[in-house]
Design an enzyme around this catalytic site. Structure first.
Site, PDB file in Angstrom:
ATOM      1  CG  HIS A  58      47.787  45.893  37.941  1.00 49.43           C
ATOM      2  ND1 HIS A  58      48.998  46.441  38.278  1.00 49.43           N
ATOM      3  CD2 HIS A  58      46.848  46.809  38.244  1.00 49.43           C
ATOM      4  CE1 HIS A  58      48.805  47.655  38.757  1.00 49.43           C
ATOM      5  NE2 HIS A  58      47.513  47.904  38.758  1.00 49.43           N
ATOM      6  CE  LYS A  68      47.394  48.467  46.347  1.00 48.07           C
ATOM      7  NZ  LYS A  68      47.322  49.935  46.534  1.00 48.07           N
ATOM      8  CB  SER A  70      51.787  51.388  40.458  1.00 42.50           C
ATOM      9  OG  SER A  70      50.887  50.470  39.894  1.00 42.50           O
TER      10      SER A  70
END
Ligand code: PAF
Length: 279
Positions: free
Chosen positions: A37, A150, A187
């Site tokens: 991020h 991704k 995450s």
């Protein structure tokens, strides 16, 4: 950095920037921020005058309720990271801010890019992504929006949506950031223990090997290798495909520029996604 929870507060803050024709960069996220991020934030800061990052765990894109429940939430840590990395505005809405009572759900036909792979294995997922991203674009009205490669298919779906709705937002795809050893940052990696993190490396290793094989073999043979390598590992392969980067349809005999291998595999109950351009 300023933090807004309400749509109207964010919009009042952004109005003078829009009126002054400032370039607004937007980084939509679901929080639990990591280096991936932050690389999007960095790119946005380089190219735009003001950067907004949203943190919103969008319930409509989870086709599995326990995945939604287990999704990591750490808004304070996210705010600290955003601030330390030069974000100007954090948007932290609640579900009712994004989907108010009068919200009309969009149903777009983005075939074939929304039908294959994730479209098949996570029914409804891209409807959720399309709705939240179009709603966020409507709120923020960015000039440019940044997404990680991704989620290769997500980028294709968002591009198709932006084009179809004529939103005039430039979609920027940023390279996947990897942990040491090659595991794509996600995450969801927070839910892997140390042993699983090692097991998960097989995804990157087999993609690298597939890229080598692609130099001398057909897409079909390269894919067969990938399926075999992942099938023999401790992960549970959901799918592997070698696809045309525009249509996301499978390639068989002929390579085309940008041909990409896409993989989803479970490590324990954690669903991992990755891809690599082969040619
Ligand atoms: O990639 C994500 O984190 C999400 O799918 C996105 C784009 C923020 C929409 O909720």
């Amino acid at each position: 950095m300023v933090i807004y929870k309400r749509v109207s507060d964010l919009q009042s803050f952004l109005t003078p920037y829009k009126e002054a024709n400032k370039k607004i960069g937007f980084v939509p996220t679901m929080g639990a921020l990591h280096e991936g991020h932050l690389s999007l934030l960095k790119a946005a800061k380089q190219e735009c005058d003001i950067v907004v990052a949203s943190v919103f765990v969008n319930p409509t894109q989870f086709n599995n309720p326990s995945d939604l429940e287990k999704y990591p939430r750490m808004p304070q840590k996210d705010a600290d990271l955003l601030e330390q990395n030069g974000c100007d505005v954090m948007f932290l809405p609640e579900v009712e801010d994004i989907y108010p009572a009068q919200y009309q759900t969009l149903h777009l036909d983005l075939s074939p890019v929304d039908e294959v792979m994730e479209g098949k294995y996570r029914p409804g997922h891209f409807d959720g992504v399309v709705n939240v991203v179009s709603r966020l674009f409507d709120i923020v009205q960015p000039n440019k929006a940044y997404f990680g490669r991704k989620d290769f298919q997500q980028v294709a779906v968002i591009r198709a949506m932006t084009k179809k709705l004529n939103l005039g937002v430039e979609i920027i795809a940023c390279d996947t950031v990897r942990e040491e050893g090659g595991l794509a940052m996600s995450s969801r990696n927070l839910r892997l223990n140390e042993a699983q993190k090692k097991e998960a490396l097989v995804i990157y290793q087999s993609l690298i090997q597939a890229k080598k094989m692609a130099q001398e073999n057909s897409p079909t043979t390269t894919l067969a290798y990938l399926i075999d390598a992942l099938g023999q590992s401790t992960l549970e392969l959901e799918y592997a495909e070698v696809v045309n980067p525009e249509t996301l349809l499978p390639l068989t005999d002929e390579w085309i520029d940008g041909a990409t291998a896409c993989v989803v595999a479970y490590c324990g109950d954690v669903r991992l996604i990755d891809n690599m351009e082969l040619i």
